[in-house]
Design a protein around this motif. Structure first.
Motif, PDB file in Angstrom:
ATOM      1  N   CYS A  80       1.546  -9.744   6.012  1.00 54.56           N
ATOM      2  CA  CYS A  80       1.641  -8.561   5.153  1.00 54.56           C
ATOM      3  C   CYS A  80       0.233  -8.016   4.982  1.00 54.56           C
ATOM      4  O   CYS A  80      -0.685  -8.750   4.600  1.00 54.56           O
ATOM      5  N   ILE A  81       0.076  -6.753   5.279  1.00 53.44           N
ATOM      6  CA  ILE A  81      -1.195  -6.067   5.061  1.00 53.44           C
ATOM      7  C   ILE A  81      -0.937  -5.026   3.986  1.00 53.44           C
ATOM      8  O   ILE A  81      -0.091  -4.148   4.146  1.00 53.44           O
ATOM      9  N   ALA A  82      -1.634  -5.161   2.875  1.00 56.32           N
ATOM     10  CA  ALA A  82      -1.470  -4.248   1.745  1.00 56.32           C
ATOM     11  C   ALA A  82      -2.808  -3.563   1.497  1.00 56.32           C
ATOM     12  O   ALA A  82      -3.802  -4.224   1.203  1.00 56.32           O
ATOM     13  N   ARG A  83      -2.835  -2.257   1.632  1.00 60.14           N
ATOM     14  CA  ARG A  83      -4.050  -1.479   1.392  1.00 60.14           C
ATOM     15  C   ARG A  83      -3.797  -0.603   0.177  1.00 60.14           C
ATOM     16  O   ARG A  83      -2.841   0.174   0.162  1.00 60.14           O
ATOM     17  N   THR A  84      -4.636  -0.732  -0.857  1.00 62.41           N
ATOM     18  CA  THR A  84      -4.477   0.102  -2.049  1.00 62.41           C
ATOM     19  C   THR A  84      -5.609   1.127  -2.093  1.00 62.41           C
ATOM     20  O   THR A  84      -6.723   0.851  -1.635  1.00 62.41           O
ATOM     21  N   TYR A  85      -5.290   2.281  -2.677  1.00 62.45           N
ATOM     22  CA  TYR A  85      -6.221   3.410  -2.596  1.00 62.45           C
ATOM     23  C   TYR A  85      -5.816   4.513  -3.559  1.00 62.45           C
ATOM     24  O   TYR A  85      -4.718   4.493  -4.129  1.00 62.45           O
ATOM     25  N   TYR A  86      -6.698   5.480  -3.700  1.00 62.00           N
ATOM     26  CA  TYR A  86      -6.411   6.762  -4.349  1.00 62.00           C
ATOM     27  C   TYR A  86      -6.589   7.828  -3.282  1.00 62.00           C
ATOM     28  O   TYR A  86      -7.315   7.633  -2.303  1.00 62.00           O
ATOM     29  N   GLY A  87      -5.946   8.975  -3.457  1.00 62.31           N
ATOM     30  CA  GLY A  87      -6.091  10.063  -2.498  1.00 62.31           C
ATOM     31  C   GLY A  87      -5.055   9.981  -1.409  1.00 62.31           C
ATOM     32  O   GLY A  87      -3.971   9.423  -1.585  1.00 62.31           O
ATOM     33  N   LYS A  88      -5.407  10.524  -0.246  1.00 65.07           N
ATOM     34  CA  LYS A  88      -4.492  10.567   0.887  1.00 65.07           C
ATOM     35  C   LYS A  88      -4.844   9.450   1.860  1.00 65.07           C
ATOM     36  O   LYS A  88      -5.993   9.314   2.283  1.00 65.07           O
ATOM     37  N   TYR A  89      -3.819   8.672   2.229  1.00 67.34           N
ATOM     38  CA  TYR A  89      -3.980   7.512   3.114  1.00 67.34           C
ATOM     39  C   TYR A  89      -4.635   7.903   4.436  1.00 67.34           C
ATOM     40  O   TYR A  89      -4.242   8.878   5.066  1.00 67.34           O
ATOM     41  N   LYS A  90      -5.651   7.136   4.847  1.00 69.81           N
ATOM     42  CA  LYS A  90      -6.374   7.314   6.111  1.00 69.81           C
ATOM     43  C   LYS A  90      -6.904   8.725   6.306  1.00 69.81           C
ATOM     44  O   LYS A  90      -6.794   9.298   7.389  1.00 69.81           O
ATOM     45  N   SER A  91      -7.455   9.284   5.240  1.00 74.93           N
ATOM     46  CA  SER A  91      -8.082  10.595   5.342  1.00 74.93           C
ATOM     47  C   SER A  91      -9.461  10.515   4.701  1.00 74.93           C
ATOM     48  O   SER A  91      -9.837   9.503   4.113  1.00 74.93           O
ATOM     49  N   LYS A  92     -10.200  11.602   4.767  1.00 72.36           N
ATOM     50  CA  LYS A  92     -11.525  11.652   4.146  1.00 72.36           C
ATOM     51  C   LYS A  92     -11.453  11.560   2.630  1.00 72.36           C
ATOM     52  O   LYS A  92     -12.415  11.178   1.978  1.00 72.36           O
ATOM     53  N   THR A  93     -10.282  11.884   2.065  1.00 72.12           N
ATOM     54  CA  THR A  93     -10.133  11.834   0.604  1.00 72.12           C
ATOM     55  C   THR A  93      -9.703  10.457   0.109  1.00 72.12           C
ATOM     56  O   THR A  93      -9.630  10.243  -1.095  1.00 72.12           O
ATOM     57  N   GLU A  94      -9.418   9.520   1.037  1.00 74.64           N
ATOM     58  CA  GLU A  94      -8.992   8.185   0.607  1.00 74.64           C
ATOM     59  C   GLU A  94     -10.147   7.450  -0.065  1.00 74.64           C
ATOM     60  O   GLU A  94     -11.249   7.375   0.462  1.00 74.64           O
ATOM     61  N   ASP A  95      -9.868   6.929  -1.259  1.00 76.24           N
ATOM     62  CA  ASP A  95     -10.805   6.097  -2.005  1.00 76.24           C
ATOM     63  C   ASP A  95     -10.240   4.672  -1.976  1.00 76.24           C
ATOM     64  O   ASP A  95      -9.357   4.334  -2.756  1.00 76.24           O
ATOM     65  N   HIS A  96     -10.758   3.862  -1.042  1.00 74.34           N
ATOM     66  CA  HIS A  96     -10.258   2.492  -0.850  1.00 74.34           C
ATOM     67  C   HIS A  96     -10.533   1.654  -2.094  1.00 74.34           C
ATOM     68  O   HIS A  96     -11.627   1.681  -2.643  1.00 74.34           O
ATOM     69  N   VAL A  97      -9.525   0.904  -2.549  1.00 77.25           N
ATOM     70  CA  VAL A  97      -9.683   0.013  -3.695  1.00 77.25           C
ATOM     71  C   VAL A  97      -9.718  -1.430  -3.204  1.00 77.25           C
ATOM     72  O   VAL A  97     -10.689  -2.149  -3.435  1.00 77.25           O
ATOM     73  N   ILE A  98      -8.662  -1.871  -2.529  1.00 82.99           N
ATOM     74  CA  ILE A  98      -8.614  -3.246  -2.025  1.00 82.99           C
ATOM     75  C   ILE A  98      -7.624  -3.338  -0.866  1.00 82.99           C
ATOM     76  O   ILE A  98      -6.643  -2.594  -0.831  1.00 82.99           O
ATOM     77  N   THR A  99      -7.898  -4.242   0.064  1.00 86.15           N
ATOM     78  CA  THR A  99      -6.974  -4.535   1.151  1.00 86.15           C
ATOM     79  C   THR A  99      -6.775  -6.047   1.219  1.00 86.15           C
ATOM     80  O   THR A  99      -7.755  -6.792   1.221  1.00 86.15           O
ATOM     81  N   PHE A 100      -5.508  -6.462   1.246  1.00 85.40           N
ATOM     82  CA  PHE A 100      -5.129  -7.871   1.388  1.00 85.40           C
ATOM     83  C   PHE A 100      -4.491  -8.060   2.749  1.00 85.40           C
ATOM     84  O   PHE A 100      -3.778  -7.187   3.221  1.00 85.40           O
ATOM     85  N   GLN A 101      -4.680  -9.238   3.307  1.00 89.50           N
ATOM     86  CA  GLN A 101      -3.900  -9.648   4.464  1.00 89.50           C
ATOM     87  C   GLN A 101      -3.446 -11.078   4.216  1.00 89.50           C
ATOM     88  O   GLN A 101      -4.269 -11.967   4.010  1.00 89.50           O
ATOM     89  N   ILE A 102      -2.137 -11.268   4.203  1.00 92.53           N
ATOM     90  CA  ILE A 102      -1.545 -12.573   3.929  1.00 92.53           C
ATOM     91  C   ILE A 102      -0.691 -12.967   5.123  1.00 92.53           C
ATOM     92  O   ILE A 102       0.113 -12.158   5.593  1.00 92.53           O
ATOM     93  N   GLU A 103      -0.885 -14.202   5.601  1.00 92.10           N
ATOM     94  CA  GLU A 103      -0.023 -14.718   6.661  1.00 92.10           C
ATOM     95  C   GLU A 103       0.725 -15.929   6.127  1.00 92.10           C
ATOM     96  O   GLU A 103       0.147 -16.767   5.424  1.00 92.10           O
ATOM     97  N   ALA A 104       2.002 -15.973   6.446  1.00 95.43           N
ATOM     98  CA  ALA A 104       2.859 -17.063   5.954  1.00 95.43           C
ATOM     99  C   ALA A 104       3.925 -17.350   6.993  1.00 95.43           C
ATOM    100  O   ALA A 104       4.175 -16.545   7.893  1.00 95.43           O
ATOM    101  N   GLU A 105       4.549 -18.507   6.833  1.00 97.95           N
ATOM    102  CA  GLU A 105       5.651 -18.876   7.714  1.00 97.95           C
ATOM    103  C   GLU A 105       6.888 -19.147   6.862  1.00 97.95           C
ATOM    104  O   GLU A 105       6.803 -19.874   5.866  1.00 97.95           O
ATOM    105  N   LEU A 106       7.982 -18.541   7.249  1.00 96.17           N
ATOM    106  CA  LEU A 106       9.263 -18.782   6.589  1.00 96.17           C
ATOM    107  C   LEU A 106      10.009 -19.826   7.409  1.00 96.17           C
ATOM    108  O   LEU A 106      10.194 -19.678   8.609  1.00 96.17           O
ATOM    109  N   MET A 107      10.395 -20.905   6.719  1.00 98.31           N
ATOM    110  CA  MET A 107      11.054 -22.021   7.406  1.00 98.31           C
ATOM    111  C   MET A 107      12.372 -22.368   6.726  1.00 98.31           C
ATOM    112  O   MET A 107      12.509 -22.179   5.534  1.00 98.31           O
ATOM    113  N   ASN A 108      13.278 -22.882   7.521  1.00 94.98           N
ATOM    114  CA  ASN A 108      14.533 -23.420   6.980  1.00 94.98           C
ATOM    115  C   ASN A 108      14.353 -24.883   6.672  1.00 94.98           C
ATOM    116  O   ASN A 108      13.533 -25.562   7.183  1.00 94.98           O
TER     117      ASN A 108
END
Length: 164
Positions: free
Chosen positions: A136-164
């Motif tokens: 899961c990649i979660a990018r938080t921001y203000y403004g318009k995503y991936k534009s010059k007006t984007e004000d990046h706040v934080i980005t997380f990257q989480i990797e996990a495994e779902l098992m039975n």
């Protein structure tokens, strides 16, 4: 909540890795770790998080023996509206479980101060998810995503495994 699976004997999530990058404009300090398959986070917000605080979530999956992750879901949403709404969703459900292990505010603005999450486990998964590795990649921001007006706040990257 009939779409969620809560039987831990049946399924469980194992966190593999987690990392984050944050803007020093918004945070004085931010740390996130995995210990004993739980997530721990400590942060100090130096600027209130207000309405218009957005997130772009991308969920990826890698089946056994596959080399690459494939995007299975991508969505943008207003964090304040989602957390403050009455509508139930998996995101809101996970946030509610985080409230039990942390001191997050349930509404906006989120005031300046220290916030934490200690010993959080992902106890619920959606039934349609099959055993595999997930990112899961979660990018938080203000403004318009991936534009010059984007004000990046934080980005997380989480990797996990779902098992039975």
């Amino acid at each position: 909540m009939s779409n969620f699976c809560t039987n831990q004997a049946e399924r469980h999530v194992v966190f593999k890795s987690i990392n984050a990058t944050f803007s020093p404009k918004h945070f004085h300090n931010f740390s996130i770790t995995i210990k004993n398959n739980t997530v721990n986070m400590d942060m100090y917000i130096i600027r209130p998080l207000r309405r218009g605080y957005m997130a772009h979530l991308e969920y990826q999956m890698r089946l056994a023996n596959a080399k690459l992750f494939q995007t299975i879901f991508s969505n943008k949403f207003d964090i304040c509206n989602t957390v403050g709404s009455l509508k139930e969703s998996i995101i809101k459900y996970w946030f509610k479980t985080m409230l039990k292990n942390g001191n997050f505010m349930q509404n906006c603005p989120v005031e300046v101060g220290h916030y934490y999450l200690h010993n959080w486990q992902m106890a619920v998964t959606h039934r349609f998810l099959q055993p595999a590795e997930y990112r899961c990649i979660a990018r938080t921001y203000y403004g318009k995503y991936k534009s010059k007006t984007e004000d990046h706040v934080i980005t997380f990257q989480i990797e996990a495994e779902l098992m039975n």
